[in-house]
Design a protein around this motif. Structure first.
Motif, PDB file in Angstrom:
ATOM      1  N   LEU A   1       0.819  -1.208   0.000  1.00 19.73           N
ATOM      2  CA  LEU A   1       0.000   0.000   0.000  1.00 19.73           C
ATOM      3  C   LEU A   1       0.856   1.263   0.000  1.00 19.73           C
ATOM      4  O   LEU A   1       0.558   2.232  -0.704  1.00 19.73           O
ATOM      5  CB  LEU A   1      -0.943   0.007   1.208  1.00 19.73           C
ATOM      6  CG  LEU A   1      -2.094  -0.987   1.139  1.00 19.73           C
ATOM      7  CD1 LEU A   1      -2.836  -1.028   2.476  1.00 19.73           C
ATOM      8  CD2 LEU A   1      -3.040  -0.645   0.009  1.00 19.73           C
ATOM      9  N   ILE A   2       1.924   1.264   0.767  1.00 20.21           N
ATOM     10  CA  ILE A   2       2.812   2.427   0.812  1.00 20.21           C
ATOM     11  C   ILE A   2       3.591   2.555  -0.485  1.00 20.21           C
ATOM     12  O   ILE A   2       3.738   3.651  -1.029  1.00 20.21           O
ATOM     13  CB  ILE A   2       3.748   2.353   2.039  1.00 20.21           C
ATOM     14  CG1 ILE A   2       2.938   2.536   3.317  1.00 20.21           C
ATOM     15  CG2 ILE A   2       4.862   3.391   1.944  1.00 20.21           C
ATOM     16  CD1 ILE A   2       3.702   2.263   4.590  1.00 20.21           C
ATOM     17  N   LEU A   3       4.069   1.442  -1.017  1.00 20.56           N
ATOM     18  CA  LEU A   3       4.830   1.467  -2.272  1.00 20.56           C
ATOM     19  C   LEU A   3       3.992   2.069  -3.394  1.00 20.56           C
ATOM     20  O   LEU A   3       4.474   2.895  -4.167  1.00 20.56           O
ATOM     21  CB  LEU A   3       5.276   0.053  -2.640  1.00 20.56           C
ATOM     22  CG  LEU A   3       6.177  -0.086  -3.860  1.00 20.56           C
ATOM     23  CD1 LEU A   3       7.514   0.588  -3.603  1.00 20.56           C
ATOM     24  CD2 LEU A   3       6.381  -1.551  -4.195  1.00 20.56           C
ATOM     25  N   VAL A   4       2.738   1.695  -3.464  1.00 18.48           N
ATOM     26  CA  VAL A   4       1.855   2.183  -4.524  1.00 18.48           C
ATOM     27  C   VAL A   4       1.259   3.547  -4.181  1.00 18.48           C
ATOM     28  O   VAL A   4       1.169   4.430  -5.044  1.00 18.48           O
ATOM     29  CB  VAL A   4       0.730   1.157  -4.794  1.00 18.48           C
ATOM     30  CG1 VAL A   4      -0.306   1.712  -5.742  1.00 18.48           C
ATOM     31  CG2 VAL A   4       1.314  -0.145  -5.326  1.00 18.48           C
ATOM     32  N   GLY A   5       0.857   3.738  -2.936  1.00 14.03           N
ATOM     33  CA  GLY A   5       0.109   4.934  -2.566  1.00 14.03           C
ATOM     34  C   GLY A   5       0.926   6.156  -2.245  1.00 14.03           C
ATOM     35  O   GLY A   5       0.467   7.281  -2.469  1.00 14.03           O
ATOM     36  N   ALA A   6       2.116   6.002  -1.709  1.00 14.63           N
ATOM     37  CA  ALA A   6       2.897   7.158  -1.259  1.00 14.63           C
ATOM     38  C   ALA A   6       3.180   8.165  -2.372  1.00 14.63           C
ATOM     39  O   ALA A   6       2.989   9.373  -2.160  1.00 14.63           O
ATOM     40  CB  ALA A   6       4.188   6.711  -0.590  1.00 14.63           C
ATOM     41  N   PRO A   7       3.612   7.750  -3.559  1.00 16.47           N
ATOM     42  CA  PRO A   7       3.874   8.755  -4.596  1.00 16.47           C
ATOM     43  C   PRO A   7       2.617   9.547  -4.976  1.00 16.47           C
ATOM     44  O   PRO A   7       2.675  10.757  -5.175  1.00 16.47           O
ATOM     45  CB  PRO A   7       4.363   7.933  -5.793  1.00 16.47           C
ATOM     46  CG  PRO A   7       4.891   6.678  -5.194  1.00 16.47           C
ATOM     47  CD  PRO A   7       4.022   6.416  -3.990  1.00 16.47           C
ATOM     48  N   ARG A   8       1.489   8.874  -5.035  1.00 16.43           N
ATOM     49  CA  ARG A   8       0.243   9.562  -5.384  1.00 16.43           C
ATOM     50  C   ARG A   8      -0.182  10.529  -4.272  1.00 16.43           C
ATOM     51  O   ARG A   8      -0.663  11.629  -4.541  1.00 16.43           O
ATOM     52  CB  ARG A   8      -0.847   8.542  -5.661  1.00 16.43           C
ATOM     53  CG  ARG A   8      -0.627   7.827  -6.976  1.00 16.43           C
ATOM     54  CD  ARG A   8      -1.515   6.616  -7.136  1.00 16.43           C
ATOM     55  NE  ARG A   8      -1.275   5.932  -8.381  1.00 16.43           N
ATOM     56  CZ  ARG A   8      -0.282   5.093  -8.608  1.00 16.43           C
ATOM     57  NH1 ARG A   8       0.607   4.851  -7.673  1.00 16.43           N
ATOM     58  NH2 ARG A   8      -0.147   4.495  -9.783  1.00 16.43           N
ATOM     59  N   LEU A   9       0.001  10.111  -3.042  1.00 15.94           N
ATOM     60  CA  LEU A   9      -0.333  10.995  -1.922  1.00 15.94           C
ATOM     61  C   LEU A   9       0.601  12.199  -1.873  1.00 15.94           C
ATOM     62  O   LEU A   9       0.174  13.309  -1.552  1.00 15.94           O
ATOM     63  CB  LEU A   9      -0.304  10.226  -0.608  1.00 15.94           C
ATOM     64  CG  LEU A   9      -1.433   9.204  -0.447  1.00 15.94           C
ATOM     65  CD1 LEU A   9      -1.198   8.351   0.783  1.00 15.94           C
ATOM     66  CD2 LEU A   9      -2.771   9.901  -0.376  1.00 15.94           C
TER      67      LEU A   9
ATOM     68  N   GLN B   1       1.959  13.614  -4.457  1.00 13.20           N
ATOM     69  CA  GLN B   1       1.482  14.501  -5.527  1.00 13.20           C
ATOM     70  C   GLN B   1       0.254  15.285  -5.066  1.00 13.20           C
ATOM     71  O   GLN B   1       0.138  16.483  -5.332  1.00 13.20           O
ATOM     72  CB  GLN B   1       1.136  13.695  -6.776  1.00 13.20           C
ATOM     73  CG  GLN B   1       2.327  13.137  -7.494  1.00 13.20           C
ATOM     74  CD  GLN B   1       1.930  12.222  -8.639  1.00 13.20           C
ATOM     75  OE1 GLN B   1       0.776  11.851  -8.792  1.00 13.20           O
ATOM     76  NE2 GLN B   1       2.921  11.840  -9.443  1.00 13.20           N
ATOM     77  N   LEU B   2      -0.655  14.606  -4.392  1.00 18.84           N
ATOM     78  CA  LEU B   2      -1.865  15.275  -3.892  1.00 18.84           C
ATOM     79  C   LEU B   2      -1.504  16.378  -2.896  1.00 18.84           C
ATOM     80  O   LEU B   2      -2.022  17.480  -2.973  1.00 18.84           O
ATOM     81  CB  LEU B   2      -2.806  14.257  -3.246  1.00 18.84           C
ATOM     82  CG  LEU B   2      -4.059  14.818  -2.591  1.00 18.84           C
ATOM     83  CD1 LEU B   2      -4.936  15.532  -3.617  1.00 18.84           C
ATOM     84  CD2 LEU B   2      -4.833  13.709  -1.892  1.00 18.84           C
ATOM     85  N   VAL B   3      -0.601  16.080  -1.989  1.00 17.26           N
ATOM     86  CA  VAL B   3      -0.159  17.086  -1.026  1.00 17.26           C
ATOM     87  C   VAL B   3       0.469  18.266  -1.740  1.00 17.26           C
ATOM     88  O   VAL B   3       0.237  19.424  -1.394  1.00 17.26           O
ATOM     89  CB  VAL B   3       0.811  16.478   0.021  1.00 17.26           C
ATOM     90  CG1 VAL B   3       1.489  17.561   0.846  1.00 17.26           C
ATOM     91  CG2 VAL B   3       0.092  15.491   0.905  1.00 17.26           C
ATOM     92  N   GLY B   4       1.246  17.992  -2.778  1.00 21.18           N
ATOM     93  CA  GLY B   4       1.858  19.062  -3.545  1.00 21.18           C
ATOM     94  C   GLY B   4       0.839  19.996  -4.170  1.00 21.18           C
ATOM     95  O   GLY B   4       1.073  21.190  -4.332  1.00 21.18           O
ATOM     96  N   ARG B   5      -0.322  19.446  -4.527  1.00 20.93           N
ATOM     97  CA  ARG B   5      -1.386  20.271  -5.103  1.00 20.93           C
ATOM     98  C   ARG B   5      -2.203  20.997  -4.040  1.00 20.93           C
ATOM     99  O   ARG B   5      -2.840  22.003  -4.333  1.00 20.93           O
ATOM    100  CB  ARG B   5      -2.318  19.414  -5.957  1.00 20.93           C
ATOM    101  CG  ARG B   5      -1.694  19.097  -7.309  1.00 20.93           C
ATOM    102  CD  ARG B   5      -2.656  18.345  -8.172  1.00 20.93           C
ATOM    103  NE  ARG B   5      -2.079  16.998  -8.283  1.00 20.93           N
ATOM    104  CZ  ARG B   5      -2.753  15.885  -8.383  1.00 20.93           C
ATOM    105  NH1 ARG B   5      -4.048  15.876  -8.390  1.00 20.93           N
ATOM    106  NH2 ARG B   5      -2.126  14.726  -8.476  1.00 20.93           N
ATOM    107  N   LEU B   6      -2.179  20.504  -2.827  1.00 22.89           N
ATOM    108  CA  LEU B   6      -3.001  21.080  -1.759  1.00 22.89           C
ATOM    109  C   LEU B   6      -2.286  22.188  -0.970  1.00 22.89           C
ATOM    110  O   LEU B   6      -2.944  22.948  -0.263  1.00 22.89           O
ATOM    111  CB  LEU B   6      -3.455  19.988  -0.782  1.00 22.89           C
ATOM    112  CG  LEU B   6      -4.431  18.956  -1.347  1.00 22.89           C
ATOM    113  CD1 LEU B   6      -4.669  17.853  -0.338  1.00 22.89           C
ATOM    114  CD2 LEU B   6      -5.738  19.618  -1.748  1.00 22.89           C
ATOM    115  N   VAL B   7      -0.974  22.259  -1.066  1.00 23.82           N
ATOM    116  CA  VAL B   7      -0.244  23.287  -0.316  1.00 23.82           C
ATOM    117  C   VAL B   7       0.177  24.431  -1.246  1.00 23.82           C
ATOM    118  O   VAL B   7       0.316  24.252  -2.445  1.00 23.82           O
ATOM    119  CB  VAL B   7       0.999  22.702   0.399  1.00 23.82           C
ATOM    120  CG1 VAL B   7       0.591  21.680   1.423  1.00 23.82           C
ATOM    121  CG2 VAL B   7       1.978  22.122  -0.584  1.00 23.82           C
TER     122      VAL B   7
END
Length: 71
Positions: A53-61, A63-69
């Motif tokens: 889950l971390i291997l797959v999800g961390a990069p996407r999360l 990216q999402l954080v990068g768009r939210l800040v």
């Protein structure tokens, strides 16, 4: 440097999953006489799931954080 940079994502996933699963299975297992046996069983079942889950999800999360800040 112990590992080449190309392994950074994999190393992050291994360390983060070990950290999280160790804590969460320890908390959820509860302190009792057979703590280590129950903890180890919960750990070896949960760790591969957490790692993937971390291997797959961390990069996407990330990216999402990068768009939210704001920059």
């Amino acid at each position: 440097m112990l590992f080449p940079v190309r392994y950074a994502r994999l190393l992050f996933s291994v360390l983060m999953s070990l950290y999280m699963v160790t804590i969460m299975t320890g908390v959820n297992t509860g302190l009792a006489g057979d703590f280590l046996t129950r903890w180890w069983r919960a750990f070896y079942i949960a760790w591969p799931v957490a790692f993937m889950l971390i291997l797959v999800g961390a990069p996407r999360l990330q990216q999402l954080v990068g768009r939210l800040v704001r920059p």
